[in-house]
Motif scaffolding. Structure first.
Motif, PDB file in Angstrom:
ATOM      1  N   SER A  19       0.831  -1.207   0.000  1.00  0.00           N
ATOM      2  CA  SER A  19       0.000   0.000   0.000  1.00  0.00           C
ATOM      3  C   SER A  19       0.863   1.255   0.000  1.00  0.00           C
ATOM      4  CB  SER A  19      -0.921   0.010   1.224  1.00  0.00           C
ATOM      5  OG  SER A  19      -1.748  -1.120   1.200  1.00  0.00           O
ATOM      6  N   PHE A  39       1.039   4.091  -2.918  1.00  0.00           N
ATOM      7  CA  PHE A  39       0.826   5.520  -2.695  1.00  0.00           C
ATOM      8  C   PHE A  39       1.888   6.364  -3.389  1.00  0.00           C
ATOM      9  CE2 PHE A  39      -1.956   4.510   1.058  1.00  0.00           C
ATOM     10  CZ  PHE A  39      -3.086   5.083   0.503  1.00  0.00           C
ATOM     11  N   GLN A  41       2.510   6.022  -6.387  1.00  0.00           N
ATOM     12  CA  GLN A  41       1.837   6.304  -7.661  1.00  0.00           C
ATOM     13  C   GLN A  41       1.140   7.663  -7.578  1.00  0.00           C
ATOM     14  OE1 GLN A  41       1.965   3.782  -9.997  1.00  0.00           O
ATOM     15  NE2 GLN A  41       0.718   4.671 -11.576  1.00  0.00           N
ATOM     16  N   ALA A  42       0.422   7.897  -6.499  1.00  0.00           N
ATOM     17  CA  ALA A  42      -0.257   9.183  -6.309  1.00  0.00           C
ATOM     18  C   ALA A  42       0.754  10.307  -6.141  1.00  0.00           C
ATOM     19  CB  ALA A  42      -1.180   9.118  -5.092  1.00  0.00           C
ATOM     20  N   GLY A  43       1.836  10.034  -5.444  1.00  0.00           N
ATOM     21  CA  GLY A  43       2.874  11.052  -5.263  1.00  0.00           C
ATOM     22  C   GLY A  43       3.508  11.468  -6.573  1.00  0.00           C
ATOM     23  N   ALA A  52       2.113  11.146  -9.479  1.00  0.00           N
ATOM     24  CA  ALA A  52       1.071  11.821 -10.258  1.00  0.00           C
ATOM     25  C   ALA A  52       0.996  13.301  -9.881  1.00  0.00           C
ATOM     26  CB  ALA A  52      -0.276  11.146 -10.046  1.00  0.00           C
ATOM     27  N   MET A  53       1.062  13.581  -8.589  1.00  0.00           N
ATOM     28  CA  MET A  53       1.026  14.988  -8.142  1.00  0.00           C
ATOM     29  C   MET A  53       2.282  15.744  -8.582  1.00  0.00           C
ATOM     30  SD  MET A  53      -1.879  15.274  -6.705  1.00  0.00           S
ATOM     31  CE  MET A  53      -2.515  13.998  -7.764  1.00  0.00           C
ATOM     32  N   LEU A  89      -2.473  12.890 -15.380  1.00  0.00           N
ATOM     33  CA  LEU A  89      -3.195  12.134 -14.358  1.00  0.00           C
ATOM     34  C   LEU A  89      -3.864  10.902 -14.963  1.00  0.00           C
ATOM     35  CD1 LEU A  89      -4.743  15.017 -12.224  1.00  0.00           C
ATOM     36  CD2 LEU A  89      -2.722  13.620 -11.720  1.00  0.00           C
ATOM     37  N   ASN A 138      -1.211   8.222 -15.443  1.00  0.00           N
ATOM     38  CA  ASN A 138      -0.872   7.546 -14.197  1.00  0.00           C
ATOM     39  C   ASN A 138      -1.952   6.569 -13.769  1.00  0.00           C
ATOM     40  OD1 ASN A 138       1.688   8.404 -12.564  1.00  0.00           O
ATOM     41  ND2 ASN A 138       1.053  10.181 -13.749  1.00  0.00           N
ATOM     42  N   MET A 139      -3.218   6.942 -13.953  1.00  0.00           N
ATOM     43  CA  MET A 139      -4.307   6.046 -13.592  1.00  0.00           C
ATOM     44  C   MET A 139      -4.317   4.811 -14.501  1.00  0.00           C
ATOM     45  SD  MET A 139      -8.394   6.697 -13.567  1.00  0.00           S
ATOM     46  CE  MET A 139      -8.474   6.612 -15.338  1.00  0.00           C
ATOM     47  N   LYS A 163       4.677   1.159 -10.502  1.00  0.00           N
ATOM     48  CA  LYS A 163       5.478   2.316 -10.074  1.00  0.00           C
ATOM     49  C   LYS A 163       6.639   2.542 -11.028  1.00  0.00           C
ATOM     50  CE  LYS A 163       5.816   5.517  -8.573  1.00  0.00           C
ATOM     51  NZ  LYS A 163       4.845   5.843  -9.480  1.00  0.00           N
ATOM     52  N   SER A 184       5.383   4.214 -14.193  1.00  0.00           N
ATOM     53  CA  SER A 184       4.942   5.608 -14.098  1.00  0.00           C
ATOM     54  C   SER A 184       6.081   6.586 -13.830  1.00  0.00           C
ATOM     55  CB  SER A 184       3.853   5.760 -13.037  1.00  0.00           C
ATOM     56  OG  SER A 184       4.389   5.552 -11.762  1.00  0.00           O
TER      57      SER A 184
END
Length: 195
Positions: free
Chosen positions: A61, A65, A67-69, A71-72, A87, A90-91, A158, A161
């Protein structure tokens, strides 16, 4: 004369009592019988296996996360008109990686070796020792094996991306998804197989 398999200290009384499946007064107990010791060993082994799986899922997990970092981070370095595009990439990286890595990539990485280069089994739900089992609980640690697929998928997604940021605003969408697919099905799994 009682034979002690394990002398028990007052500090470990609570732990020992919690693992016994039957009620007994352990306040005057100063040793553990062989039968109780075997029961305790089995209970500790089950707990250890469950903790291993929980730890893998927690670590996965945290990896996901990232991945979200990323993406931002990538959304912050592109022009405002391209934020939705990055975005979306990345999704789709995570989604596409999940499907492709399950169908082919995990087998290439963890299937039975074919000449030491790539795996040749475990495509989809395989049958070898590292295969993902669907509800049978017959994996190496007594689980279904999904936790190992889960962590490797997170690493594969990861790794894919990371490149998204370097090619942001420079590649066509379909070309990027071709790269993403090739990386998830061949490049990452082959390297993982070697390691």
């Amino acid at each position: 004369v009682q034979t002690c398999a394990l002398p028990i200290s007052p500090r470990s009384m609570a732990t020992y009592g919690a693992h016994l499946h039957y009620q007994q007064d352990i306040s005057n107990l100063d040793c553990v019988s062989t039968a109780d010791f075997e029961e305790l060993k089995e209970a500790v082994a089950v707990d250890a296996r469950n903790l291993d799986v929980a730890w893998i899922i927690l670590c996965t997990s945290l990896i996901f996360f990232m991945q979200a970092g990323f993406a931002m981070l990538e959304a912050g370095i592109v022009h405002p008109k391209n934020v939705t595009n990055i975005l979306f990439k990345n999704m789709i990286d995570a989604s596409l990686a999940a499907l492709i890595f399950w169908a082919i990539g995990y087998g290439v990485a963890y299937g039975d070796t074919g000449g030491g280069f790539i795996g040749t089994s475990n495509f989809g739900i395989g049958t070898s020792k590292n295969a993902i089992r669907n509800g049978s609980g017959s994996g190496l640690t007594g689980s279904d094996g999904w936790e190992m697929w889960f962590i490797q998928w997170a690493f594969a997604a990861k790794a894919v991306s990371i490149v998204a940021g370097s090619v942001a605003e420079r590649t066509a969408l379909h070309a990027y998804f071709i790269y993403s697919s090739v990386f998830t099905v061949f490049i990452y799994p082959v390297v993982a197989h070697w390691v």
